[in-house]
Structures are given as C-alpha cells and as structure tokens.
Design an enzyme around this catalytic site. Structure first.
Site, short mmCIF file in Angstrom:
data_model
loop_
_atom_site.label_atom_id
_atom_site.label_comp_id
_atom_site.label_asym_id
_atom_site.label_seq_id
_atom_site.Cartn_x
_atom_site.Cartn_y
_atom_site.Cartn_z
N LYS A 1 0.81 -1.22 0.00
CA LYS A 1 0.00 0.00 0.00
C LYS A 1 0.84 1.27 0.00
CE LYS A 1 -4.35 -1.60 0.52
NZ LYS A 1 -5.49 -1.14 -0.30
N SER B 1 1.24 -9.77 -0.58
CA SER B 1 0.91 -8.34 -0.53
C SER B 1 1.13 -7.68 0.82
CB SER B 1 -0.54 -8.14 -0.99
OG SER B 1 -1.42 -8.99 -0.29
#
Lengths: 332, 332
Positions: free
Chosen positions: B51, B310
């Site tokens: 992110k 991720s």
C-alpha cells in the site's frame, strides 16, 4: 597460502552466482537504535542462509574431473544444506556430515535436496574427521564451511552488493554475525576494497565468543564444544575461527562485539514483526546489536548501518514461543 | 473518467517512488505445486505492505496547495499505515479513519507514524462517511485505498518490476490477492503493456469473493460487511471492488480464483518456514493458490508463476498459532 582473498576473486564469484543467489535488497529496519539501519536479508536465499553463495562458488570453481566424483561437507546445518542444494543445481553427488544435535528442520532440508546425511558427535574435530574419511574413501572434494578461498569469495559477494546498493553515502558500518569467520572475511574484503570508510564489525553470542577473544588477544583461541553448545544460535557454534579467516579478521575487521541470548531472541521477534523477516537466533545476532547497542557503544558515527541477517532456518516452535511469549503454555 | 490507467502513469509513479519503496526481489518458492514459483514479497516494504506505493504516489502527485492542508484516508489498516507513513515522509498532516475491528498491530503502527486515528463502524459506508466529513471540515485531500488513478498507478510499479526482473521468459501468470482491486488493476496495466503473454489472475478468500462474483457476472456486486467479516484475511474485507478498478479487472484480468481460510493459514506457515517471509492471511492468498491449485486448475501452462505476497502485518499470536499448531494450548 596466497595472502588474503582479493576483490577480483569476489567479482569472479559474483559472475558464477548470477541467477543462482538472490540479489537481496537492503530493507529499512525502523526498530533499531542507531538512526538509520538497513537489513541485508540473506535469509531470503533459496536455502534460507548466505551459505549458498560460498558453497555454490566453491563447487562451481572445482576442476571438472573433481566435481564429477562428488563433494563432501561438514556443517552445523546451513552450510550442509547449501552444499546439498548447490550440488543438486550443478548435478553433483553430495555427502553431508552433520553434528547429531543439529535441528531437524536443517537435516530434513539437506535430505530433501537429495544429499546423503552422515551424523557424527557435535564437535568440530568429529565433523572434520568424518568429512576427511569420505573424501579419502570416495575421492569426493571437500567443501569446507568457511576456511576456503572460494567459500570466502562467495560470501564476499554480499559485501559487493552492499557496496553497490548503499547509494552515494557509504554505510558507517556493516554488522556481521561471526562463527567460523567466512562470512565476515568475504564481506570485509569487498567493503574495504570498495567502501573503505565503512567499518566492518563482527557480532557473536556472549556464550560463543571465541572470535572476539581471538581478535582481542591476537591469537586464534579455541573454545570447547561444551562452551559453544550453550547458545541457542546453533549456526554460530563453531569453536574457533579458521586459519585462513583469522588473518582476514585481524587485518580488515574493526571490532567484534557480543550479544546475549535474550537479545538474539528479542531480535528474532522484532525482525518478524517490524521487518516481516524470519530469522534464526544466530542469523539475528547483528540485528540484535543494532537493537541493543547505541552507535557510541558500537564505535560508529554518521551514515547508515547495514546489518547482515545471515539465516532464517529457525525451529518453528522456538519462533512461535518468541512471538507469543504471554501465551500461558509457553511459560511452563 | 479518462479510461484505464496507462503504463505511462505507472512509469511516472515509479519515478516518484524511487528510493522510497523497496525494490522487492523475486524469491524462489520451492514448496509450491506448479513447477516454478517466484514470490514478490511486498511485505518487505517499510510499512509491511504494498500500500505504501499507491499512497505515496497519490500524495506526492497532489498539487502543492492541496498537500499543504493535509490528507485523510479510510482503510482496513495497511492503507491507513501507508498514508500515515508516506505523509510523514512528505511532511504532510494525516488523519486515518479505521474500522473499530482493525487489528491492534495495525492501528498502533498508524499512531506511531504520527497520524491522527479516527475509529468508525466496520463498514465501507461508515469509513467513506468519516473520511468525507474530515475532508469537508478541514480541507484535507482524500487518499482513497484503491479507487484512484494515482493509487492504482503506484501499485502498478509492482507489475513494472516483475516485468523487468523476470528475465528472458515472461511468467505464465501473475497471481495477485484481490480486495478493492487497486493492486491487481495496477499490476495488470503494467503486465499487459510489457509482458502481454502473462495472465493476471486474482485470488480471493472464498468467504469474501465479491470480486469473483462481479467478474463472472459482469456487474459490480457488493457483499455485506457481515459476509466479508468472516474471513481471517482482514486486509481483504472490502465489500465491493471500485468503480475505477472494476473496468481494469474486466478488461485486463484473466480469472479470479478463491482459496479457503485453512489454505491461507497453511500458506502463512509455509511462507515463514520455506521462504522465511512473514505474511498476514490476506497477504498469503495468492501464495495459497500456488500451494493448493495445480497449473491446470489455475488455467496456466509453461513458464514460471509469480505470486504477489501483498502484506506481512500479522497478529503475532495468530502467527505463533500457525507455526506451532501441535502445542497443546493452541488447540483450546
């Protein structure tokens, strides 16, 4: 003996290792005490430790006729797995001599790479003898864990990458776990050739501090197997630095500091939660120094510190215990 | 709306992110079922998740006058931390709106980066409303978690790096966890521009499979907050893909597959022990697909698979539990 390993030997190793060893990145470690710390996570090599570099380089550099007969190694674990793995990549037979107290996670890995496992008593002498016997009986080439030019040169590629990747500012220091001394010797060759301002500092468990004693006294001191067996850092249980690594350490290393068992385990936890990296206790020794020693205590100032995380083959139960220390059952 | 994000927007993001985001390597994952699998470990970003790329790119791309007032974000955790961290790097004030069931490890991190924490009910609607209120009252720029061109372009730099680093052979497929769709949209833009042979495949928890349902039906379907709250993959609890991400997914993504809760937790364990990487359950979704689905089941053949890990901001107690499942207390 042809003197210390040269930067050209390290560069030759880097060419052999291209596409074999992962080029590990430098990862920010915000938890550390000195202002800026970068981790070089050799735990991300396919074998979980830096040892792949030296082992592969040594096997790849053998004359064809020698390599064809096979290789034998003695190892406290990570080097054994590395030789097994590198031999498989190169299509070479391998026998690995391990101490009978080596963690199962490591011996399982060696067997899964297709190598033959030979168990001996947990002393350096027993491992050397076991390895020599196989070399004599079968003509296998010995791939020593640290006291070998090509092994040192292979580990030195870590220093080469640090020197290339650390940007315009040289690190103030590179902190490296010390066992037999192959890792720190190779790294010191590359750092002193390419970033001579940076200090190379070894980190040992307080309970296996033979290298520090040798460094300070100027002579190669051996601790007993019983002494070094006390540390949880099984990768750092070698009793004495090597004949070839010791002159590298004396000439190129700035200092050797120690960390406690508790500091290494705390570093394993912090690495998992703040850098999302799995480390084994010995692999976390240099990270522990960055967490629990100030820049002043390390004798460094300015620029970033680079910390080598040398291995991540940890016992899952130990890792679970350091992650959830408050869980009731773990206090039994 | 100016159509899909372009590869030029991804390249511009890569220039902004140079020296900020870690250029994560591709790590071999020998445990996986299809022959060759490489992990792209975005868990190694300083915030522990991909992110950071989108958040930093979006804030850095704001006009100066907007940026000076501050930024606000709503997030299930990792995006919030990323906005807090990126804002601190850029010297910008930040307020982060989080669901009141977000894991403490994530909210602690947001606060430690110096941002203001605002807690709301655990629904997308509540988060959007909270964020909008702060934007209106204070003039803060909203940095959405996924449905924003610059956020998508930032995440796309992962695809750019995969395309550059995967060598002469394009991967057969890139497997990507899906939540709001920003990550897979950005990666798909880069992969389809640079390695068009490679399939981009999304992976969702079976218990939060709104994106697969949307993809299959051709219309953007919303699941309820109660539905998606069932998965342990807190990073993937978004109820619906975005208005902007959905056309990217429809046009550029080959398929979306699902994994079970047990498969994600098993992948967390295997990533820790075989790749020495700490993953959170949602972060491990694509790795789980590589462990538990054959190449045939994934609809791919040939070349290596690349799996995006991720995020790694896992609850330490959960990680301990999956590492030591046989420990008595963990069966309570």
């Amino acid at each position: 003996m042809a003197g210390l390993v040269s930067i050209d030997e390290v560069r030759a190793a880097a060419r052999r290792l291209h596409g074999v060893a992962v080029r590990t990145p430098l990862i920010p470690f915000p938890a550390a005490r000195p202002a800026e710390v970068l981790i070089k996570p050799e735990s991300l090599q396919p074998t979980g430790a830096f040892k792949l570099r030296g082992a592969y380089n040594a096997i790849a550099a053998l004359p064809d006729a020698d390599r064809r007969r096979g290789v034998v190694a003695h190892s406290s674990g990570n080097h054994g797995y590395a030789v097994a793995y590198a031999a498989a990549l190169l299509g070479v037979k391998a026998a690995i001599v391990v101490p009978d107290n080596a963690p199962k996670v490591k011996t399982d890995a060696i067997e899964s790479a297709g190598a033959e496992l030979v168990r001996v008593r947990p002393t350096l002498a027993a491992r050397i003898e076991g390895s020599l016997n196989i070399a004599r009986a079968r003509g296998y080439a010995q791939i020593p864990p640290f006291d070998h030019r090509q092994v040192i040169a292979g580990q030195g590629t870590i220093g080469l990458e640090i020197a290339e990747d650390c940007g315009p500012h040289a690190p103030a220091a590179v902190l490296v776990p010390v066992s037999g001394g192959g890792l720190i010797s190779g790294i010191a060759v590359a750092i002193k050739a390419l970033r001579p301002q940076a200090k190379v500092i070894g980190v040992e468990p307080e309970l296996a501090a033979d290298a520090r004693e040798s460094f300070r006294s100027g002579t190669r001191v051996a601790w007993t197997a019983a002494d070094v067996a006390r540390t949880a850092a099984d990768a750092l249980r070698v009793e004495q630095v090597g004949e070839l690594t010791f002159p590298h350490i004396r000439e190129l290393v700035h200092d050797i500091v120690t960390v406690t068992e508790e500091e290494m385990l705390a570093a394993v936890r912090t690495l998992a939660l703040r850098a999302r990296l799995v480390a084994e206790p010995g692999g976390a020794a240099a990270a522990a120094a960055s967490l629990f020693r100030s820049a002043g205590e390390l004798g460094v100032q300015g620029g970033p510190l680079v910390v080598v995380l040398s291995g991540g083959n940890v016992d899952p139960v130990l890792l679970a215990r350091v992650l959830a220390p408050d869980t009731e059952s773990y206090n039994r």
